[in-house]
Design a protein around this motif. Structure first.
Motif, PDB file in Angstrom:
ATOM      1  N   TRP A 156       3.596 -52.584  17.571  1.00 53.31           N
ATOM      2  CA  TRP A 156       4.445 -53.681  17.078  1.00 53.31           C
ATOM      3  C   TRP A 156       4.089 -54.986  17.783  1.00 53.31           C
ATOM      4  CZ3 TRP A 156       8.159 -54.407  13.335  1.00 53.31           C
ATOM      5  CH2 TRP A 156       8.972 -55.516  13.466  1.00 53.31           C
TER       6      TRP A 156
ATOM      7  N   LEU B  63      13.312 -58.125   7.291  1.00 52.63           N
ATOM      8  CA  LEU B  63      13.466 -56.728   7.675  1.00 52.63           C
ATOM      9  C   LEU B  63      14.918 -56.298   7.735  1.00 52.63           C
ATOM     10  CD1 LEU B  63      10.854 -55.641  10.307  1.00 52.63           C
ATOM     11  CD2 LEU B  63      10.935 -55.256   7.872  1.00 52.63           C
ATOM     12  N   ALA B  64      15.712 -57.087   8.424  1.00 49.47           N
ATOM     13  CA  ALA B  64      17.058 -56.592   8.648  1.00 49.47           C
ATOM     14  C   ALA B  64      17.900 -57.666   9.310  1.00 49.47           C
ATOM     15  CB  ALA B  64      17.022 -55.365   9.532  1.00 49.47           C
ATOM     16  N   PHE B  79      21.722 -51.932  12.712  1.00 46.95           N
ATOM     17  CA  PHE B  79      20.455 -52.631  12.496  1.00 46.95           C
ATOM     18  C   PHE B  79      19.423 -51.696  11.863  1.00 46.95           C
ATOM     19  CE2 PHE B  79      16.798 -55.181  12.978  1.00 46.95           C
ATOM     20  CZ  PHE B  79      15.808 -54.391  13.527  1.00 46.95           C
ATOM     21  N   LEU B  80      19.295 -50.509  12.432  1.00 49.97           N
ATOM     22  CA  LEU B  80      18.286 -49.574  11.929  1.00 49.97           C
ATOM     23  C   LEU B  80      18.591 -49.146  10.490  1.00 49.97           C
ATOM     24  CD1 LEU B  80      17.670 -47.341  15.097  1.00 49.97           C
ATOM     25  CD2 LEU B  80      16.210 -49.162  14.189  1.00 49.97           C
ATOM     26  N   MET B  83      17.589 -52.008   8.295  1.00 44.35           N
ATOM     27  CA  MET B  83      16.123 -52.068   8.232  1.00 44.35           C
ATOM     28  C   MET B  83      15.587 -50.921   7.392  1.00 44.35           C
ATOM     29  SD  MET B  83      13.513 -52.134  11.445  1.00 44.35           S
ATOM     30  CE  MET B  83      11.746 -51.936  11.265  1.00 44.35           C
ATOM     31  N   ARG B  84      16.188 -49.761   7.542  1.00 44.38           N
ATOM     32  CA  ARG B  84      15.762 -48.619   6.738  1.00 44.38           C
ATOM     33  C   ARG B  84      15.937 -48.902   5.251  1.00 44.38           C
ATOM     34  NH1 ARG B  84      18.454 -42.647   6.035  1.00 44.38           N
ATOM     35  NH2 ARG B  84      20.233 -43.980   5.573  1.00 44.38           N
ATOM     36  N   ARG B 120      14.601 -63.355  12.793  1.00 44.16           N
ATOM     37  CA  ARG B 120      15.054 -62.021  13.181  1.00 44.16           C
ATOM     38  C   ARG B 120      15.169 -61.879  14.691  1.00 44.16           C
ATOM     39  NH1 ARG B 120      11.042 -59.354  11.390  1.00 44.16           N
ATOM     40  NH2 ARG B 120      10.164 -59.362  13.472  1.00 44.16           N
ATOM     41  N   GLY B 124      18.300 -60.856  17.178  1.00 48.93           N
ATOM     42  CA  GLY B 124      18.178 -59.787  18.160  1.00 48.93           C
ATOM     43  C   GLY B 124      18.651 -60.246  19.531  1.00 48.93           C
ATOM     44  N   PRO B 151      12.831 -52.605  16.773  1.00 49.87           N
ATOM     45  CA  PRO B 151      12.415 -52.309  15.390  1.00 49.87           C
ATOM     46  C   PRO B 151      11.190 -51.407  15.259  1.00 49.87           C
ATOM     47  CG  PRO B 151      11.666 -54.491  16.021  1.00 49.87           C
ATOM     48  CD  PRO B 151      12.362 -53.911  17.235  1.00 49.87           C
ATOM     49  N   SER B 152      10.452 -51.264  16.371  1.00 51.01           N
ATOM     50  CA  SER B 152       9.115 -50.697  16.243  1.00 51.01           C
ATOM     51  C   SER B 152       9.050 -49.230  15.843  1.00 51.01           C
ATOM     52  CB  SER B 152       8.300 -50.950  17.516  1.00 51.01           C
ATOM     53  OG  SER B 152       8.974 -50.497  18.655  1.00 51.01           O
ATOM     54  N   TYR B 155       9.665 -49.010  12.119  1.00 49.36           N
ATOM     55  CA  TYR B 155       8.535 -49.596  11.401  1.00 49.36           C
ATOM     56  C   TYR B 155       7.359 -48.629  11.429  1.00 49.36           C
ATOM     57  CZ  TYR B 155       4.847 -52.827   9.952  1.00 49.36           C
ATOM     58  OH  TYR B 155       3.806 -53.416   9.290  1.00 49.36           O
TER      59      TYR B 155
END
Lengths: 184, 184
Positions: A156, B63-64, B79-80, B83-84, B120, B124, B151-152, B155
């Motif tokens: 990332w 992304l989110a 958040f996840l 993003m998902r 983003r 964060g 996020p990594s 991703y």
DNA sequence: ATGCGTCGATACGCTTGCGTTCCATTCACG
DNA sequence: CGTGAATGGAACGCAAGCGTATCGACGCAT
């Protein structure tokens, strides 16, 4: 068939690829860059796909290798340092994301990418085995999650964000990953 | 100038983009897909780059978002999950890596990507502020590392590995990230 | 010397698509 | 109704590159 020319052609392909992405690769430009004629390419490879696949397999664009350094944190640090070295390479930094993007659009390169990924993941499993054997990680840890966590922050940072990573940052990343893996 | 046609053109661009990558986008195909003539594109945008930039900014491929859910783990989970949801979208899954790959080859799209990334990351930061205020994280944690870690893994899993992610996996990922952030 | 394989350079027919332009048609507005 | 804007469809000149084929030159082995 001259092996030195074959090597030059592969090198030229990578340079061109890093500038145009896979789709934009012109075999005429590759030949020119290698100081060759187009026919030299077609004598060796029937298509761009075959050429690209051969080149990647020959050079082995792979992220990193795992090795036994005596502890989980040392193993992770070694892995991250190796991965960092690979991602520092200008061509790798450009071709790797392009490989992924190309795979999403066309499945031509998918088998190649799958092979590379499978090898790396198998080595990651062995590192987890060692950590479990040392009592550093739970026996039934979530390996899927662990193997996603390990390479992702560096990927990332260096690929998605295009940031350099210092040795100190690698060390801190390894420590954070140890904590994360313990919670898996 | 018909707004419905402008919308259709943007939609068609994304479809084409997801199939060919940015370089391979043919404006003729986009026009055809939108049931329009090529001239309709040129009446609105002077170039492919302008068209693509406008489309991305209009739709907001991002992304989110982060939100305050009362605890670090809950914030991360939310958040996840967001993003998902974004990464589940077929077009996003294809266009996002292509954006990155294209940026590596040609800087045309770099300003656009930078803008998205900056937004983003600022959000964060606010999430980290909240966690520090709640006493969940150290005051002087390594924010760079933390914002790379968050996020990594998702991703990596969904884009790099092309794997689906269950709700349970998201929960486990959030927990592992909490542990990692505490070690930052 | 001879024969063979390969070489770079080039030509070829073909395809695709760009950016521009044009035209008959449609639509909205005064 | 008349007018102007926008439309889809198509034509145009141009460029680039593909995959194939050819040719004289070169290097190597016999």
């Amino acid at each position: 068939m001259r092996p030195d020319l074959t090597t030059a052609l592969r090198r030229a392909l990578f340079e061109e690829w890093s500038q145009t992405g896979y789709v934009g690769i012109s075999l005429e430009s590759v030949a020119l860059r290698a100081g060759a004629g187009k026919a030299a390419i077609y004598r060796r490879w029937p298509s761009k796909l075959a050429f690209a696949s051969d080149a990647i397999e020959t050079v082995g664009v792979d992220l990193a290798a795992f090795s036994d350094c005596g502890s989980l944190e040392a193993d992770l640090t070694a892995f991250l340092l190796t991965m960092r070295r690979a991602l520092r390479h200008r061509l790798v930094r450009r071709i790797l994301p392009d490989l992924l993007a190309e795979r999403a659009c066309s499945r031509d390169l998918a088998p190649l990418i799958d092979r590379l990924a499978r090898r790396r993941r198998a080595e990651g499993e062995r590192m987890l085995d060692r950590a479990v054997a040392r009592g550093e990680l739970r026996t039934h840890l979530d390996r899927e999650l662990a193997l996603d966590l390990i390479p992702s922050p560096l990927y990332w940072r260096m690929i998605v964000r295009e940031r350099a990573t210092t040795r100190a940052e690698v060390d801190r990343q390894a420590r954070a990953l140890v904590a994360a893996l313990r919670a898996c």
